[in-house]
Enzyme design. Sequence first.
Site, PDB file in Angstrom:
ATOM      1  N   GLN A  18     -14.474  28.199  46.531  1.00 18.43           N
ATOM      2  CA  GLN A  18     -15.080  27.016  47.157  1.00 18.43           C
ATOM      3  C   GLN A  18     -14.145  25.810  47.106  1.00 18.43           C
ATOM      4  OE1 GLN A  18     -17.763  26.465  48.995  1.00 18.43           O
ATOM      5  NE2 GLN A  18     -18.318  28.616  48.967  1.00 18.43           N
ATOM      6  N   SER A  19     -12.845  26.045  47.138  1.00 15.32           N
ATOM      7  CA  SER A  19     -11.874  24.948  47.057  1.00 15.32           C
ATOM      8  C   SER A  19     -11.978  24.000  48.255  1.00 15.32           C
ATOM      9  CB  SER A  19     -10.469  25.555  47.001  1.00 15.32           C
ATOM     10  OG  SER A  19      -9.500  24.579  47.291  1.00 15.32           O
ATOM     11  N   ASN A  20     -12.163  22.721  47.964  1.00 13.75           N
ATOM     12  CA  ASN A  20     -12.139  21.698  49.024  1.00 13.75           C
ATOM     13  C   ASN A  20     -10.721  21.510  49.533  1.00 13.75           C
ATOM     14  OD1 ASN A  20     -14.962  20.802  48.712  1.00 13.75           O
ATOM     15  ND2 ASN A  20     -14.248  20.245  46.673  1.00 13.75           N
TER      16      ASN A  20
ATOM     17  N   GLY B  44      -9.943  28.015  44.035  1.00 13.13           N
ATOM     18  CA  GLY B  44     -11.180  28.770  43.873  1.00 13.13           C
ATOM     19  C   GLY B  44     -11.788  29.056  45.240  1.00 13.13           C
TER      20      GLY B  44
ATOM     21  N   ALA C 124      -8.501  23.852  49.785  1.00 14.64           N
ATOM     22  CA  ALA C 124      -8.195  24.944  50.725  1.00 14.64           C
ATOM     23  C   ALA C 124      -8.751  24.599  52.113  1.00 14.64           C
ATOM     24  CB  ALA C 124      -8.786  26.248  50.200  1.00 14.64           C
TER      25      ALA C 124
END
Length: 333
Positions: A75-77, A73, A79
Amino acid sequence: MSNLTAIPRVVISHAPTALEHMPQLSKVLNRNLYVKRDDCTGLAGGGNKTRKLEYLVAAAIAANADTLITVGGLQSNHARQTAAAAAKFGLHCELVLEDVKGTPKLDYYQNGNMLLDNILGAKIHQVPDDLDSNQYTDTLIKQLISEGKKPYLIPVGGSNEIGSLGYVQCAQEIVSQIKQQAVELDHIVLATGSAGTQAGLLAGLILAGIDIPVLGICVSRPAAEQVALVTALLERTLVLLGLDKNLAKGKVFANGDYYGEGYGIATQAMIEAVTLCAQHEGLILDPVYTGKGMAGMIDLCRNNTFPEGSNLLFVHTGGSQGLFAYQEIFNPS
Ligand SMILES: Cc1ncc(COP(=O)(O)O)c(C=O)c1O
């Protein structure tokens, strides 16, 4: 004995992370509450994905890759931590990110993890709403190869059997910390999404011969689906470790009562959990994972599923950077 030490790993995490008592929250909820501080794994703000990346980056380097690709997503942590790991090992990073419907709009596109992904130098691809992220990723991989790059695909959340090994390591830490601190745990609780954290933790406990139930609080799907996902990955992780996959039987528990309308969509209980932990422990959770996971643990204490006096360990898997994308939820004007 297992294969764990023979599997390539790069060391990134500031480990062991602390396992701390939470005295104020324990008083409020009348249980003995502990927290494993995997929000402090050290890489660009830390979080659970750093441990998975120790094995995934080692596999990418062994495959001679020069580019890490992952999916998530906006806001992926995961990523963010992948972008940071790529920078640390001199690799390029391409992030295939999807919008999440129903999330706040003001800062979701530019603040929080998105801001950090940009600063970390990752190339961000926002998947158009009408395209499937897997198809988009396949096309991107072909394009990178045609340009002479050597991409290595890390699955959503770093959750395959290689990534899960990071949580086999974490289980070993927890086992030695509870022995040292003479803590007898009744339950471990954590937020569960792409499944690798719970699967790895369970594999590590099985490997250590320790039988502490691990409850995953779902952040994105109903409990039965989550149990199936975690079980399948636990079985594959056990096989990779050289253990019998049948050891997974009866080990996976999940609760799907706390994710509300869906992944990333705020709930009142999440807001209460985030503020309660901040104001009683100085502990900053996140809105997507640990806030909902903690909301579940709090409610299961209040409704006596975890009886008074229980000894509970919450695994703080990080993500507080995501709060900055949700400021309108916590700070309505
Ligand atoms: C902060 C945080 N907690 C928990 C999770 C869930 O872990 P897993 O995807 O391994 O189930 C994630 C996954 O992205 C996360 O970023």
